[in-house]
Each structure stands twice: as structure tokens, then as C-alpha cells.
Design a protein around this motif. Structure first.
Motif, mmCIF file in Angstrom:
data_model
loop_
_atom_site.group_PDB
_atom_site.id
_atom_site.type_symbol
_atom_site.label_atom_id
_atom_site.label_comp_id
_atom_site.label_asym_id
_atom_site.label_seq_id
_atom_site.Cartn_x
_atom_site.Cartn_y
_atom_site.Cartn_z
ATOM 1 N N ILE A 1 -22.928 5.487 -107.052
ATOM 2 C CA ILE A 1 -22.029 4.876 -106.333
ATOM 3 C C ILE A 1 -22.536 3.801 -105.785
ATOM 4 O O ILE A 1 -23.713 3.676 -105.360
ATOM 5 N N VAL A 2 -21.939 2.400 -106.193
ATOM 6 C CA VAL A 2 -22.472 1.146 -105.914
ATOM 7 C C VAL A 2 -21.747 0.590 -104.772
ATOM 8 O O VAL A 2 -20.296 0.864 -104.872
ATOM 9 N N SER A 3 -22.226 -0.104 -103.856
ATOM 10 C CA SER A 3 -21.624 -0.599 -102.589
ATOM 11 C C SER A 3 -20.692 -1.750 -103.229
ATOM 12 O O SER A 3 -20.943 -2.416 -104.322
ATOM 13 N N PRO A 4 -19.665 -2.170 -102.396
ATOM 14 C CA PRO A 4 -18.801 -3.405 -102.995
ATOM 15 C C PRO A 4 -19.714 -4.677 -103.222
ATOM 16 O O PRO A 4 -18.898 -5.385 -104.072
ATOM 17 N N ASP A 5 -20.746 -5.055 -102.340
ATOM 18 C CA ASP A 5 -21.213 -6.128 -102.724
ATOM 19 C C ASP A 5 -22.565 -6.044 -103.608
ATOM 20 O O ASP A 5 -23.441 -6.978 -103.706
ATOM 21 N N PHE A 6 -22.579 -4.927 -104.246
ATOM 22 C CA PHE A 6 -23.633 -4.660 -105.309
ATOM 23 C C PHE A 6 -25.098 -4.655 -104.823
ATOM 24 O O PHE A 6 -26.007 -4.783 -105.547
ATOM 25 N N SER A 7 -25.442 -4.403 -103.586
ATOM 26 C CA SER A 7 -26.398 -4.484 -102.935
ATOM 27 C C SER A 7 -27.437 -2.989 -102.796
ATOM 28 O O SER A 7 -28.465 -2.897 -102.856
ATOM 29 N N GLN A 8 -26.475 -2.005 -102.685
ATOM 30 C CA GLN A 8 -26.915 -0.587 -102.718
ATOM 31 C C GLN A 8 -26.371 0.325 -103.866
ATOM 32 O O GLN A 8 -25.279 0.160 -104.158
ATOM 33 N N ALA A 9 -27.243 0.987 -104.356
ATOM 34 C CA ALA A 9 -26.663 1.980 -105.291
ATOM 35 C C ALA A 9 -27.222 3.745 -104.778
ATOM 36 O O ALA A 9 -28.288 3.858 -104.679
ATOM 37 N N LYS A 10 -26.392 4.491 -104.700
ATOM 38 C CA LYS A 10 -26.491 5.826 -104.316
ATOM 39 C C LYS A 10 -26.606 6.511 -105.490
ATOM 40 O O LYS A 10 -25.522 6.876 -106.349
ATOM 41 N N ILE A 11 -27.535 7.134 -106.097
ATOM 42 C CA ILE A 11 -27.812 7.790 -107.268
ATOM 43 C C ILE A 11 -27.877 9.278 -106.845
ATOM 44 O O ILE A 11 -29.027 9.780 -106.147
#
Length: 124
Positions: free
Chosen positions: A41-51
């Protein structure tokens, strides 16, 4: 609601991080555990990714996640090397244990036991 670009970036990260685990995983957590990427799951601003990861062949699943967090810089650099042509900046990554399959297996065993004991009712 995730945008089309969010879904694309999540899929790219999922595919390439799976390759990272195939090549670097045995150095990080050993050869015994089997770790698979189930969802990103990627945050809307593409700064975080939860794997989200599933861990098999070991009883202490949390220790595998902790070893991966200890080597997060190495794993992120390997991911960045693979996705450098697909995105400008690699998001910060965080690992989460996905125990959906373990829970499904446990519930299946419970239902089988209830069926064997005759608590499930008559089948038609």
C-alpha cells in the motif's frame, strides 16, 4: 480510494521487492524462512510504502520481520536499484506481518473439528 498511479506504483514495488527478497533474503534472515510479499500500500503522496509479508517455515515470524527492519537500508537500496527506471524517488518502506493465511488455516481446522464432533448440523 487508491488512484490508478498508486496501484501501479504499489504493483511495481511488490514485483521488484519480491525479487529483492529472492536475492538478498537469505543474507538477511537465513535460508529456512520463506517470505512472500502479499500486498503493498502506497501513500497518496508516494512517500511511504507499507509492505505486507507472509512468513512460513518458522515459528518465530516476528523475528524475521525484525531482522528485515534491521537491514532496511540494504533492502531499500536493492529495491531502489531495481525500480530506478520506473520512479524518481523510492518511498520509505515499512514491513508488516500479514497473517491472513495463518488465520484462515486456523479457522479451517476449527470448522473441521466442529464438523467431526457433529456440532455443525446435518449436511444435505
Amino acid at each position: 480510494m487508491a488512484t490508478k498511479r498508486n496501484l501501479q506504483v504499489a504493483e511495481v514495488i511488490k514485483r521488484h521487492f519480491s525479487e529483492v527478497l529472492q536475492h538478498e533474503g537469505s543474507y538477511v534472515y537465513g535460508i529456512e524462512p520463506l517470505v512472500t510479499v502479499t500486498k503493498v500500500i502506497v501513500s497518496p503522496d508516494f512517500s511511504q510504502a507499507k509492505i505486507y509479508l507472509s512468513v512460513y517455515n518458522t515459528e518465530d515470524k516476528q523475528s524475521v520481520i525484525l531482522k528485515m527492519e534491521h537491514e532496511i537500508t540494504r533492502l531499500k537500496q536493492a529495491l531502489a536499484y531495481r525500480v530506478r527506471k520506473h520512479m524518481r524517488r523510492v518511498p520509505d518502506i515499512a514491513f508488516y506481518l500479514d497473517d491472513t493465511l495463518d488465520e484462515m488455516f486456523r479457522l479451517n481446522q476449527l470448522f473441521n473439528r466442529l464438523h467431526e464432533d457433529g456440532h455443525m448440523g446435518e449436511e444435505e
